[in-house]
Design a protein around this motif. Structure first.
Motif, PDB file in Angstrom:
ATOM      1  N   VAL A  87       0.732  -1.222  -0.019  1.00 17.90           N
ATOM      2  CA  VAL A  87       0.107  -0.022  -0.111  1.00 17.90           C
ATOM      3  C   VAL A  87       1.020   1.359   0.172  1.00 17.90           C
ATOM      4  O   VAL A  87       1.676   1.314   0.551  1.00 17.90           O
ATOM      5  CB  VAL A  87      -0.831  -0.161   1.059  1.00 17.90           C
ATOM      6  CG1 VAL A  87      -0.016   0.185   2.696  1.00 17.90           C
ATOM      7  CG2 VAL A  87      -1.947   1.157   1.115  1.00 17.90           C
ATOM      8  N   TYR A  88       0.311   2.355  -0.706  1.00 17.98           N
ATOM      9  CA  TYR A  88       0.942   3.589  -0.625  1.00 17.98           C
ATOM     10  C   TYR A  88       0.150   4.684  -1.007  1.00 17.98           C
ATOM     11  O   TYR A  88      -0.981   4.446  -1.328  1.00 17.98           O
ATOM     12  CB  TYR A  88       2.362   3.510  -1.710  1.00 17.98           C
ATOM     13  CG  TYR A  88       1.671   3.631  -3.241  1.00 17.98           C
ATOM     14  CD1 TYR A  88       1.336   4.624  -3.956  1.00 17.98           C
ATOM     15  CD2 TYR A  88       1.501   2.275  -3.785  1.00 17.98           C
ATOM     16  CE1 TYR A  88       0.872   4.573  -5.305  1.00 17.98           C
ATOM     17  CE2 TYR A  88       1.087   2.204  -5.162  1.00 17.98           C
ATOM     18  CZ  TYR A  88       0.837   3.198  -5.833  1.00 17.98           C
ATOM     19  OH  TYR A  88       0.406   3.175  -7.138  1.00 17.98           O
ATOM     20  N   GLN A  89       0.594   5.932  -0.504  1.00 15.70           N
ATOM     21  CA  GLN A  89      -0.217   6.925  -0.833  1.00 15.70           C
ATOM     22  C   GLN A  89       0.193   7.653  -1.991  1.00 15.70           C
ATOM     23  O   GLN A  89       1.337   8.040  -2.039  1.00 15.70           O
ATOM     24  CB  GLN A  89      -0.137   7.927   0.427  1.00 15.70           C
ATOM     25  CG  GLN A  89      -1.357   9.244   0.397  1.00 15.70           C
ATOM     26  CD  GLN A  89      -1.482   9.663   1.556  1.00 15.70           C
ATOM     27  OE1 GLN A  89      -0.622   9.740   2.625  1.00 15.70           O
ATOM     28  NE2 GLN A  89      -2.616  10.682   1.736  1.00 15.70           N
ATOM     29  N   ALA A  90      -0.681   8.061  -2.983  1.00 14.98           N
ATOM     30  CA  ALA A  90      -0.300   8.587  -4.375  1.00 14.98           C
ATOM     31  C   ALA A  90       0.054   9.984  -4.013  1.00 14.98           C
ATOM     32  O   ALA A  90      -0.642  10.873  -3.249  1.00 14.98           O
ATOM     33  CB  ALA A  90      -1.396   8.661  -5.288  1.00 14.98           C
ATOM     34  N   ARG A  91       1.215  10.458  -4.633  1.00 13.04           N
ATOM     35  CA  ARG A  91       1.600  11.884  -4.424  1.00 13.04           C
ATOM     36  C   ARG A  91       0.629  12.947  -4.809  1.00 13.04           C
ATOM     37  O   ARG A  91       0.355  14.002  -4.140  1.00 13.04           O
ATOM     38  CB  ARG A  91       2.927  11.859  -4.908  1.00 13.04           C
ATOM     39  CG  ARG A  91       4.248  11.111  -4.344  1.00 13.04           C
ATOM     40  CD  ARG A  91       5.416  11.640  -4.978  1.00 13.04           C
ATOM     41  NE  ARG A  91       6.576  10.907  -4.319  1.00 13.04           N
ATOM     42  CZ  ARG A  91       7.312   9.778  -4.804  1.00 13.04           C
ATOM     43  NH1 ARG A  91       6.420   9.492  -6.093  1.00 13.04           N
ATOM     44  NH2 ARG A  91       8.063   9.012  -4.261  1.00 13.04           N
ATOM     45  N   SER A  92      -0.032  12.706  -6.106  1.00 13.95           N
ATOM     46  CA  SER A  92      -1.002  13.638  -6.673  1.00 13.95           C
ATOM     47  C   SER A  92      -2.082  13.786  -5.929  1.00 13.95           C
ATOM     48  O   SER A  92      -2.607  14.935  -5.599  1.00 13.95           O
ATOM     49  CB  SER A  92      -0.920  13.482  -8.218  1.00 13.95           C
ATOM     50  OG  SER A  92      -1.352  12.273  -8.487  1.00 13.95           O
ATOM     51  N   SER A  93      -2.955  12.692  -5.724  1.00 17.29           N
ATOM     52  CA  SER A  93      -4.278  12.754  -5.463  1.00 17.29           C
ATOM     53  C   SER A  93      -4.322  12.507  -3.928  1.00 17.29           C
ATOM     54  O   SER A  93      -5.486  12.956  -3.324  1.00 17.29           O
ATOM     55  CB  SER A  93      -5.077  11.620  -6.172  1.00 17.29           C
ATOM     56  OG  SER A  93      -4.613  10.138  -5.903  1.00 17.29           O
ATOM     57  N   GLY A  94      -3.326  12.037  -3.343  1.00 20.00           N
ATOM     58  CA  GLY A  94      -3.204  11.618  -1.765  1.00 20.00           C
ATOM     59  C   GLY A  94      -4.151  10.351  -1.584  1.00 20.00           C
ATOM     60  O   GLY A  94      -4.170  10.186  -0.432  1.00 20.00           O
ATOM     61  N   VAL A 132      -5.291  -0.212   7.458  1.00 20.33           N
ATOM     62  CA  VAL A 132      -5.165  -1.761   7.339  1.00 20.33           C
ATOM     63  C   VAL A 132      -5.837  -2.396   6.211  1.00 20.33           C
ATOM     64  O   VAL A 132      -6.881  -2.357   6.076  1.00 20.33           O
ATOM     65  CB  VAL A 132      -5.164  -2.414   8.696  1.00 20.33           C
ATOM     66  CG1 VAL A 132      -4.609  -3.936   8.437  1.00 20.33           C
ATOM     67  CG2 VAL A 132      -4.409  -2.002   9.727  1.00 20.33           C
ATOM     68  N   PHE A 133      -5.005  -3.140   5.427  1.00 21.18           N
ATOM     69  CA  PHE A 133      -5.376  -3.770   4.169  1.00 21.18           C
ATOM     70  C   PHE A 133      -5.126  -5.287   4.209  1.00 21.18           C
ATOM     71  O   PHE A 133      -4.109  -5.881   4.490  1.00 21.18           O
ATOM     72  CB  PHE A 133      -5.181  -3.174   2.729  1.00 21.18           C
ATOM     73  CG  PHE A 133      -5.583  -1.724   2.677  1.00 21.18           C
ATOM     74  CD1 PHE A 133      -6.819  -1.380   1.783  1.00 21.18           C
ATOM     75  CD2 PHE A 133      -4.853  -0.685   3.292  1.00 21.18           C
ATOM     76  CE1 PHE A 133      -7.143   0.007   1.584  1.00 21.18           C
ATOM     77  CE2 PHE A 133      -5.224   0.697   2.816  1.00 21.18           C
ATOM     78  CZ  PHE A 133      -6.306   0.742   2.141  1.00 21.18           C
ATOM     79  N   ILE A 134      -6.195  -6.057   3.774  1.00 22.16           N
ATOM     80  CA  ILE A 134      -6.052  -7.552   3.519  1.00 22.16           C
ATOM     81  C   ILE A 134      -6.717  -7.870   2.087  1.00 22.16           C
ATOM     82  O   ILE A 134      -7.771  -7.296   1.842  1.00 22.16           O
ATOM     83  CB  ILE A 134      -6.439  -8.526   4.539  1.00 22.16           C
ATOM     84  CG1 ILE A 134      -7.877  -8.247   4.942  1.00 22.16           C
ATOM     85  CG2 ILE A 134      -5.469  -8.194   5.907  1.00 22.16           C
ATOM     86  CD1 ILE A 134      -8.431  -9.383   5.985  1.00 22.16           C
ATOM     87  N   VAL A 135      -6.226  -9.085   1.651  1.00 16.95           N
ATOM     88  CA  VAL A 135      -6.922  -9.428   0.286  1.00 16.95           C
ATOM     89  C   VAL A 135      -7.239 -10.962   0.187  1.00 16.95           C
ATOM     90  O   VAL A 135      -6.319 -11.539   0.879  1.00 16.95           O
ATOM     91  CB  VAL A 135      -6.037  -9.056  -1.048  1.00 16.95           C
ATOM     92  CG1 VAL A 135      -4.919  -9.423  -1.018  1.00 16.95           C
ATOM     93  CG2 VAL A 135      -7.030  -9.188  -2.305  1.00 16.95           C
ATOM     94  N   ILE A 170      -1.713 -11.637   4.492  1.00 17.31           N
ATOM     95  CA  ILE A 170      -1.200 -11.097   5.647  1.00 17.31           C
ATOM     96  C   ILE A 170      -1.270  -9.497   5.536  1.00 17.31           C
ATOM     97  O   ILE A 170      -1.213  -9.006   4.582  1.00 17.31           O
ATOM     98  CB  ILE A 170       0.592 -11.220   5.751  1.00 17.31           C
ATOM     99  CG1 ILE A 170       1.032 -12.744   6.141  1.00 17.31           C
ATOM    100  CG2 ILE A 170       1.258 -10.304   6.856  1.00 17.31           C
ATOM    101  CD1 ILE A 170       2.330 -13.063   5.988  1.00 17.31           C
ATOM    102  N   PRO A 171      -1.789  -8.766   6.719  1.00 14.57           N
ATOM    103  CA  PRO A 171      -2.041  -7.267   6.532  1.00 14.57           C
ATOM    104  C   PRO A 171      -0.816  -6.577   6.277  1.00 14.57           C
ATOM    105  O   PRO A 171       0.280  -6.697   6.635  1.00 14.57           O
ATOM    106  CB  PRO A 171      -2.567  -7.126   7.957  1.00 14.57           C
ATOM    107  CG  PRO A 171      -3.075  -8.195   8.632  1.00 14.57           C
ATOM    108  CD  PRO A 171      -1.741  -9.364   8.032  1.00 14.57           C
ATOM    109  N   THR A 172      -1.319  -5.404   5.463  1.00 20.05           N
ATOM    110  CA  THR A 172      -0.322  -4.346   5.206  1.00 20.05           C
ATOM    111  C   THR A 172      -0.993  -3.277   5.579  1.00 20.05           C
ATOM    112  O   THR A 172      -2.299  -2.996   5.621  1.00 20.05           O
ATOM    113  CB  THR A 172       0.138  -4.157   3.559  1.00 20.05           C
ATOM    114  OG1 THR A 172       1.074  -3.294   3.755  1.00 20.05           O
ATOM    115  CG2 THR A 172      -1.012  -3.809   2.808  1.00 20.05           C
ATOM    116  N   SER A 173      -0.232  -2.023   6.195  1.00 18.57           N
ATOM    117  CA  SER A 173      -1.015  -0.716   6.505  1.00 18.57           C
ATOM    118  C   SER A 173      -0.113   0.181   6.141  1.00 18.57           C
ATOM    119  O   SER A 173       1.166   0.434   5.939  1.00 18.57           O
ATOM    120  CB  SER A 173      -1.000  -0.967   8.155  1.00 18.57           C
ATOM    121  OG  SER A 173       0.444  -1.072   8.709  1.00 18.57           O
ATOM    122  N   ILE A 174      -0.632   1.666   6.490  1.00 20.61           N
ATOM    123  CA  ILE A 174      -0.214   2.506   6.156  1.00 20.61           C
ATOM    124  C   ILE A 174      -0.896   3.806   7.158  1.00 20.61           C
ATOM    125  O   ILE A 174      -2.066   3.546   7.372  1.00 20.61           O
ATOM    126  CB  ILE A 174      -0.484   3.110   4.524  1.00 20.61           C
ATOM    127  CG1 ILE A 174       0.545   4.541   4.282  1.00 20.61           C
ATOM    128  CG2 ILE A 174      -1.810   3.377   4.186  1.00 20.61           C
ATOM    129  CD1 ILE A 174       0.352   4.797   3.015  1.00 20.61           C
TER     130      ILE A 174
END
Length: 207
Positions: A107-114, A179-182, A199-203
């Motif tokens: 997971v990441y936060q897009a620089r342009s849109s947020g 927190v995200f899972i798939v 496994i969860p990932t988070s930001i």
């Protein structure tokens, strides 16, 4: 007749300055990119070694120039299961082998849109679609059905400020944690047959 003998000296000095100025400017311009490169360089002690799936993904996406930015931790394993994780300046990548030996969720936060962008790949088998669950600050999970990019990968994007699944401007918290899972699913005659959750990932968002 009066002759100002200082004029030739002044003219000579001005000519010297005219010659030196472009050279100084060129030297300054040449040194600027090097300074910027040093400022943007990642700590080599934190870069995942060759052979790491997380490191390979990070490098293939551009390394320091990628959407994840430089690593801020080393790659760590889990004490109770197979897998590993690494946090970056702008996100987190997790190796989740319970879905497949090459499965990476990030997971990441897009620089342009947020917006928050959750991606997964290498799930090890052909899935018809995916379920994504996300939660905010430890609250109840929201589940979303996501169309696959291909049988092994997909992506889900959302605004970082949400309430009951609806985007808001701030929602009273400028730096919420998500927190995200798939999981992968196949369509059945009467119901869907789904695999395990990743496994969860988070930001923690920037704003």
């Amino acid at each position: 007749m009066f002759v100002n003998r200082a004029l030739p000296a002044v003219a000579a000095a001005a000519a010297s300055l005219a010659v030196l100025a472009p050279a100084a400017q060129a030297a300054s311009s040449a040194s600027a990119p090097a300074s910027l490169a040093r400022a943007d360089a990642c700590d080599p002690a934190l870069v995942a070694p060759q052979g790491s799936l997380i490191g390979k993904l990070w490098r293939s996406n551009g390394g320091p120039a990628s959407v994840y930015g430089c690593p801020v931790t080393k790659e760590f394993g889990y004490p109770d299961k197979r897998g590993s994780w690494q946090r970056f300046r702008n996100g987190k990548i997790v190796w989740s082998p319970n879905l497949g030996e090459g499965t990476l969720v990030r997971v990441y936060q897009a620089r342009s849109s947020g917006n928050l962008v959750f991606r997964w790949s290498g799930t090890g088998r052909d899935w018809d679609f995916f379920n994504v669950r996300w939660s905010r600050n430890g609250g109840p999970a929201t589940q979303v059905k996501v169309t696959r990019i291909d049988p092994w990968s997909g992506a889900y994007s959302m605004a970082p400020h949400v309430r009951d699944g609806v985007g808001t401007s701030t929602n009273g918290d400028s730096h919420p944690k998500f927190v995200f899972i798939v999981q992968g699913c196949d369509r059945g005659t009467f119901s869907s047959d789904c695999g395990p959750w990743s496994i969860p990932t988070s930001i923690t968002t920037r704003q």
